[in-house]
Structures are given as structure tokens and as C-alpha cells.
Design an enzyme around this catalytic site. Structure first.
Site, PDB file in Angstrom:
ATOM      1  CB  CYS A   9     -13.082  -1.339  15.850  1.00 35.30           C
ATOM      2  SG  CYS A   9     -12.809  -1.283  14.082  1.00 35.30           S
ATOM      3  CB  CYS A  52      -0.913   0.003   1.214  1.00 32.24           C
ATOM      4  SG  CYS A  52      -1.707  -1.584   1.475  1.00 32.24           S
TER       5      CYS A  52
HETATM    6 FE1  SF4 Z   1      -1.439  -2.099   3.594  1.00 35.27          FE
HETATM    7 FE2  SF4 Z   1      -2.547  -2.557   5.995  1.00 35.27          FE
HETATM    8 FE3  SF4 Z   1      -0.202  -3.635   5.388  1.00 35.27          FE
HETATM    9 FE4  SF4 Z   1      -0.353  -1.024   5.739  1.00 35.27          FE
HETATM   10  S1  SF4 Z   1      -0.701  -2.553   7.265  1.00 35.27           S
HETATM   11  S2  SF4 Z   1       0.742  -2.082   4.102  1.00 35.27           S
HETATM   12  S3  SF4 Z   1      -2.417  -0.605   4.955  1.00 35.27           S
HETATM   13  S4  SF4 Z   1      -2.144  -4.041   4.407  1.00 35.27           S
END
Ligand code: SF4
Ligand code: SAM
Ligand code: DTB
Length: 737
Positions: free
Chosen positions: A133, A61
Site C-alpha cells: 500500500c 492538515c
Molecule cells: Fe497532510 Fe499528509 Fe502532509 Fe500530513 S503528510 S500534512 S496528512 S498531506
């Protein structure tokens, strides 16, 4: 027909654009009015985040400081200890947070000790009267159910941006992966927290497509976090210019109008927003913030500065949900108000059910053989009444309710099924729960088809056995799961399936399932709810039919369930099997032991219905022919019904709940009773009409039912538009109705 999708055809992009591009203050005004209708004014929920497993994430990401693909200075850590989490949650609660969100930098949850520890964290925080959550990456259906059982309130899983821009930000997973996890979360009964990030270089259209996609989730997420990118050095987005504050205001206002009932959370990026900009966001409908000096890894306003900001703006932290009101202290009114609010929430989601008397031609009951009104069965019951048979059993079977007519029906049923014994429970639900809680031990493992009926799921849950949810009707997946998931020493493994699925109209591959059980040494339990009376020798069911070809089935079958409220036209349910099984149930099945026995007249009715089925194979052969006729008639109009050709359940998927309800109303207006089946009975976005056929009907009746539904419509729908206006009337215009 359109393929069923996860989202409904609701808000169009043009509608979202029109909202978003209004003059700013007009947009904010409209959003504020929507907000005031659905939420207490002036309240903002404070939430606290905790990174329980930081960094080293295999996903790429582009915004994320925790991705192992980038040098951001975030150290990869281990999963936190339970006590550390408990202490953090206690501090958060003391500082006024009412929701505690735990994040792990995982691509997906893996079964094993770390997940068990997360479940313990969820249980611990839930016990502190905080909303809990989690955001742990991708989940499967079974993991979602385990989190639900641990007490999880919400699962955060963001779509982040538009489907079109997604590939520019993340290459290691797809939009569809996200939607699948969201569907599992929804199906497990956990509320959905799903939003996105603004300021990653996406176009305005991408932002609106994100909002459109979120609003068209069916139902929309209960919680929508709107993040502004925190540009972190080392990530590919480090040099992105800061988001313009009014873009955040517009996005929040639009989200509020599109999703009136949701919590809209002003999330990451608040340090870059002025108090004035935040004030405008609150006025436009944001009603939650993450507070505390750290989000997961990046800085954030601390609790003191947030308290000061709220005080300046005349806003209050949202109080914790009141504990269940004590009648003496609170009187009946708050309880009635709470119930009214719950019902209103169901209404908003299109999930409120109402009891209705039967009306119109029956294309929805389970009385496949029309035995509920059969003259011969009726005579048998009338004669028993005339002869002085008691109407009520007067006690449980073990006290004084063991009437001869009930025992006789069980003997007749067992003989029909070719087993040693049978036992009558007062309902199919009681039988499923009673059987499973008796047979399954706490240390056992149970493999359950993902489409199993609620009674089977509840029975498994209450047994305490570890559940492994298996892809629907996938014998290869079952065999693989059996190879992967051993049972502890001395414990057993069970497989639970239905033989004909009530919402899909398809058959379980019983032979292949039995072979998989035999190879793994697992025991099989089959619910014949919709197959009893319609298949196999003398209509005994699909197990009796398959057993003739598959010797393994006889070896692995521990018990079968035969609800009597469907093709038998009666009520109650038989469990059929060995004499010892039945004796064990008489002693241990709590839903049997602690229920008043059914009326002895039910025994007479069941015995008479079984006799009728055994003597008249043409009745059930006819039903299967009608199923073929209805499927053919629907196909001619462009629909693609689910299920096996000759299965008496004929589902037609329509997608959004509103669409299925509109179709139900349309058919009712034409004198045909069919029921819309909606979430939570089926997955979100797969609401359907469930037709059933009955021995007394004709092929002409099936043609009429298909014509009343009209021709399949293939364009995009708008919310609230009745089906007839969406092209279903086209069939009529062509003279087909
Ligand atoms: Fe992606 Fe979540 Fe991993 Fe960050 S923690 S790289 S947002 S999957
Ligand atoms: N791994 C899990 C996942 O991806 O769902 C959970 C953690 S992840 C950090 C949770 C969300 O935080 C992401 O989906 C993203 O929307 C948001 N986020 C992560 N880094 C961010 C950043 N630098 N700025 C704004 N939001 C961010
Ligand atoms: C969400 O949408 N925002 C929160 C919460 N869900 C988990 C997380 C923001 C994380 C920001 C980057 C970080 O602190 O690592």
C-alpha cells in the site's frame, strides 16, 4: 438530470444515524453478525507502516505532525533508499505482517526520479509476497496506472472527516481533490484504502457523514482505516481531549454494517485504547491493525504486545494469502472456491457480467447500418459458399491462410480509405494490441486520451513505452503535455486517440490534435472504431473527413484502425496506412503472426459491406438523423444525454451501477434492449445507459425508447429501490409511456 457525482445516492444520513444510535451492545451484535457473514472469524490482519519520506509537508492538515506549518519536532528527511525499505519490509514480514504500507509526506506525486524510486520500492515489496500500500498524496491518472503496473495493491487516501468539517481541518486542499485522486486509483484497478480520524473536535454528525460518504463511494473502499487522533504537541489539535473509547467502537461497528466486505482497520490511537476497548472493536468487526512500535512518526503498540493481545483474545493474525494453489497438491476444489469468491466479490460491487442472448428491440448493438443482416451482403457470402470457398482459413496468414478473398477485401478497404494498403486482424482488440506493440518502442513516449479503449491501453502498456495520460478530448492539454514531456534521444513520441468515443459519444478534435502533433513532431494513431462507415467521403470515416480540411493530419498520421464489427456488421479489424506499415505488421505484429487467419468468408462479407456503404450515403446520413431524434426525445423527458448531437452513441449517465442496472431491466421489460455500462468500463459513479441507433429504425422507435425510460427523476435514491419506484413511472402517469 442530476450531475454525475463521484458518490452514489445510497445510504441516507438518517439510515446511518439509526444504525449508530442503537443500544451499544445491539449495534455491536448486529455488526458482528454482518462480519461473520463476510469474513473468517477470529482473524486480524497485521500491517506495518513505514514513513519513506518524513516531514516538511506543504499541506496544513491540523492533525499532522509532518506538516511544515507546525513546530512538532519532526525532522524533515529525504526519501529513503530502496535497500532500507527492502530491509524494513523483510522485518515486517518476519514479524507476521502481510501488508506493508509506505507513506510520504507529499502534497502530491511529482513525476521524476523520486517517483521512479517509489515505483521501484513498490516492485520490490510486491515481489516479497506482501500486499503493498502507498500513501503519497494526490495522484493523476497516469501516476495511478504506473503504480498499478508496479504491482501496488492499495492506495491510502483518507477523506478524514465530513465534507462540512473538512475546511476546519485543512485549508490547502479540497474534499473534491481527494475524491478525484480516489477515482484515478479506482480507474487504474488499484484497491482503495480510505477512512478518517475521530476526535478532532468534529460533531457526531460529522462522524456519521464521513461514514455515509465512505459507504456511498461506488464501489465502497476495500479498506477503511478508522484512526483516533494522536494529539501531537505543536499541531493546532494538540489540546484535543482523548476520544471516548465507545465512540470508536460505535464507529467501527457502523462502518462494518455499512461496508460488509471491506477490511475495517483499527488504526492510529491504539496506545490510548485499553485491551478491553480493542477487544470490543474486534468483536464489532475491526479486522486489521497497524503493528510495530511506530506508525509513521508517532508511537504504537509493538509486534510482541500485539501478538500477546491477540493470543489473550483468542484471535489469530490473518495468514498471508495462499500462493496460487498447485492442482496436484490442492485438487480442484480450492481453485473453484477461489473463483467463486472472486465472482461473489464482483456481484457485491454490482460488476458481475453475464452472457445473454439478444432480446428485444436493438438499441445497444454497434450494427449502426444494419449490415449484419443485409440481404445483398448475405447473398455475396452465400454465393461464395456455393462456389466452394473454404469455411475456415486452415492456418495463419503466413502459413496457409492467405486466401485470395482476404487479400481482396484488404485491397478494397485500402481503396475506400485512399491509402496504399490495409491488413485484416481477427478482432479490433488484436489489431490495437498488434499495431501498438509493433510501432511503439520501449524508450518511446505515448500520449493517450484518458477515455481510450482497453485494447489501446493494453497495446501501449505491453509496448513498454512511457505512458502520459491526457485529459479527454483536450487538445490544449495535449499540446502542453507534448511541450512538457520530451522523448529520450532517438526515441519517438506518439499520440493515440479515438475519433468517436464509444462510451461518451463525442468526437475527437482531430484537426487541433493533428496541429499539436505537427508542432511537436509527434506521430498520430487514430482508432476509427465507431466512425468507420458513418462519416466523410463515401462513409470512409472521420479521418478522411478531417484530412480534407487539415493538411497537418496527412503529415502526422502514422496509422488508423478500422474495426469491422460495428458499422460494417462483420468482425475483425483493418489497419490502414502505407505499404511499408502493413509489411512491418505482417512481420512483427504478434497478434497477426500467431493467429489463425479469419475465414475467407469474412473477406467476402467485408468487401460486400464496404461496397454497400460507398454506394448508399443515405444509410449513414439516416443514422445520424436518428441520433438527433433520440437525443431530442430524451431531453424532452429531462435527461441530458452525453455526446455530439448526431453521434449514433447516446449515453445517459445515471450514477450508481445499481441505478443503471435497474434502468436496463425497466427498458427490457418494455421490449427494448439497452446495456448498462458500469465500472471498470467507466469511472465509478458514472454508470450509464448506452443507447445506439440503427439505420432500420424510425423516429417513432426513438420516441418509444425515450418514453420507456420515462422522465428524469431528481430526488435522492435509496439502495436497492427499483428505478420505476423512484419516479421514473411519473412519465407513465402523465400518459407519456
Ligand atoms: Fe497532510 Fe499528509 Fe502532509 Fe500530513 S503528510 S500534512 S496528512 S498531506
Ligand atoms: N500525505 C499523504 C496524505 O495526506 O494522504 C500521506 C500521509 S498521511 C500521514 C496518512 C493519514 O494518516 C492521514 O490522512 C490521516 O488520516 C492520518 N493521520 C495523520 N496524522 C494523524 C494523527 N496525528 N492522528 C491520527 N491520524 C493521523
Ligand atoms: C491511516 O489512515 N492511518 C495510518 C495510515 N493510514 C497511513 C497513518 C497514521 C499516521 C498517524 C500519525 C503518524 O504516525 O505520523
Amino acid at each position: 438530470m442530476r450531475t454525475p457525482s463521484w458518490t452514489r445516492a445510497g445510504w441516507t444520513l438518517e439510515q446511518v444515524e439509526a444504525l449508530y444510535h442503537q443500544p451499544l451492545l445491539q449495534l455491536v451484535e448486529q455488526a458482528h453478525a454482518v462480519h461473520a457473514q463476510a469474513h473468517p472469524e477470529g482473524e486480524v490482519q497485521l500491517c506495518q507502516l513505514l514513513s519513506i519520506k518524513t516531514g516538511g509537508c506543504p499541506e496544513d492538515c491540523a492533525y499532522c505532525p509532518q506538516s511544515a506549518h507546525y513546530e512538532t519536532g519532526v525532522e524533515a528527511g529525504r526519501l529513503l533508499e530502496l535497500e532500507t525499505v527492502r530491509a524494513a519490509a523483510a522485518r515486517a514480514k518476519a514479524a507476521g505482517s502481510t501488508r506493508f504500507c509506505m507513506g510520504a509526506a507529499w502534497r502530491q506525486v511529482k513525476p521524476g526520479p523520486e517517483f521512479e524510486r517509489v515505483l521501484a520500492m513498490v516492485r520490490t515489496v510486491a515481489a516479497m509476497d506482501l500486499e503493498v500500500c502507498c500513501t503519497l498524496g494526490m495522484l493523476n491518472a497516469g501516476q495511478a496506472e504506473q503504480l498499478a503496473a508496479a504491482g501496488l495493491t492499495a492506495y491510502n487516501h483518507n477523506l478524514d472527516t465530513s465534507p462540512e468539517f473538512y475546511g476546519a481541518i485543512i485549508s490547502t486542499r479540497r474534499y473534491d481533490d481527494r475524491l478525484r485522486t480516489l477515482a484515478h486509483v479506482r480507474a487504474a484497478g488499484i484497491t482503495v484504502c480510505c477512512g478518517g480520524i475521530l476526535g478532532m473536535g468534529e460533531s457526531e454528525r460529522d462522524r456519521l457523514r464521513l461514514l455515509q460518504t465512505l459507504a456511498n463511494l461506488d464501489p465502497p473502499p476495500e479498506s477503511v482505516p478508522i484512526n483516533a487522533l494522536v494529539a501531537v504537541a505543536g499541531t493546532p489539535l494538540a489540546e484535543q481531549p482523548p476520544l471516548e473509547a465507545f465512540a470508536m467502537v460505535r464507529a467501527i461497528a457502523t462502518a462494518r454494517i455499512l461496508m460488509p466486505a471491506s477490511k475495517v482497520r483499527l488504526s492510529a490511537g491504539r496506545l490510548a485504547l485499553s485491551p478491553e476497548a480493542q477487544a470490543l472493536c474486534f468483536y464489532a468487526g475491526a479486522n486489521s491493525v497497524f503493528t510495530g512500535e511506530k506508525l509513521l512518526t508517532t508511537p504504537n503498540p509493538d509486534a510482541d504486545s500485539d501478538r500477546a493481545l491477540l493470543a489473550t483474545l483468542g484471535l489469530k493474525p490473518e495468514p498471508a494469502a495462499a500462493p496460487a494453489a498447485e492442482p496436484a497438491a490442492a485438487g480442484a476444489a480450492p481453485l473453484e472456491d477461489a473463483w467463486a469468491a472472486e465472482l461473489a466479490a464482483l456481484e457485491r460491487r454490482g460488476q458481475r457480467r453475464r452472457l445473454r442472448a439478444p432480446q428485444g428491440e436493438d438499441f445497444c448493438s454497434n450494427d449502426y447500418l444494419d449490415l449484419a443482416q443485409d440481404p445483398e451482403v448475405r447473398r455475396a457470402v452465400a454465393q461464395a459458399v456455393e462456389a466452394g470457398m473454404a469455411l475456415g482459413a486452415t492456418g495463419s496468414r503466413l502459413v496457409r491462410g492467405n486466401h485470395a478473398a482476404l487479400a481482396a477485401a484488404e485491397a478494397e478497404f485500402a481503396a475506400w480509405q485512399g491509402v496504399e494498403a490495409a491488413l485484416l486482424f481477427s478482432s479490433g482488440y488484436a489489431a490495437g494490441v498488434g499495431l501498438l506493440t509493433t510501432l511503439l518502442g520501449r524508450h518511446d513516449v505515448v500520449f493517450s486520451d484518458e477515455r481510450n479503449h482497453a485494447s489501446l491501453i493494453d497495446g501501449q502498456r505491453w509496448s513498454g513505452a512511457r505512458r502520459v495520460v491526457v485529459a479527454h478530448n483536450d487538445a490544449a492539454a495535449l499540446a502542453a503535455a507534448l511541450r512538457r514531456e520530451p522523448a529520450p534521444r532517438g526515441a519517438r513520441r506518439w499520440v493515440v486517440v479515438e475519433s468517436l468515443y464509444s462510451m461518451e459519444g463525442d468526437y475527437a478534435p482531430l484537426e487541433a490534435i493533428a496541429e499539436a502533433c505537427a508542432a511537436a513532431g509527434a506521430w498520430l494513431i487514430v482508432d476509427e472504431a465507431h466512425a468507420t462507415g458513418l462519416f466523410g467521403p463515401e462513409g470512409a470515416g472521420r479521418v478522411a473527413e478531417a484530412a480534407a480540411q487539415c493538411p497537418a493530419l496527412g503529415r502526422v498520421l502514422a496509422a488508423r484502425l478500422h474495426p469491422c464489427g460495428k458499422a460494417l456488421g462483420a468482425s475483425g479489424a483493418m489497419v490502414a496506412g502505407s505499404r511499408r506499415l502493413i509489411e512491418l505488421l505482417v512481420n512483427r505484429a504478434r497478434s497477426f503472426v500467431f493467429s489463425t487467419a479469419p475465414s475467407p468468408l469474412l473477406g467476402v462479407q467485408i468487401a460486400a459491406a464496404v461496397g454497400r456503404i460507398r454506394r448508399e450515403p443515405e444509410r449513414w446520413a439516416r443514422v445520424r438523423g436518428l441520433a438527433r431524434a433520440l437525443r431530442a426525445a430524451l431531453r424532452e423527458r429531462g435527461w441530458e444525454p452525453l455526446g455530439a448531437e448526431d453521434a449514433p452513441i447516446v449515453p445517459v449517465v445515471l450514477g450508481a451501477a445499481e441505478r443503471a442496472l435497474a434502468a436496463e431491466r425497466q427498458l427490457a421489460e418494455r421490449g427494448i434492449e439497452v446495456r448498462a455500462i458500469r465500472p471498470p468500463t467507466v469511472e465509478a459513479g458514472s454508470s450509464r445507459l448506452r443507447f445506439t441507433v440503427h439505420a432500420g429504425q424510425t423516429e417513432a422507435d426513438c420516441l418509444r425508447a425515450a418514453a420507456a425510460l420515462g422522465a428524469a427523476w431528481t430526488g435522492a435514491a435509496s439502495p436497492g429501490v427499483p428505478l420505476a419506484a423512484l419516479g421514473l413511472a411519473a412519465g407513465e402517469a402523465a400518459g407519456e409511456a
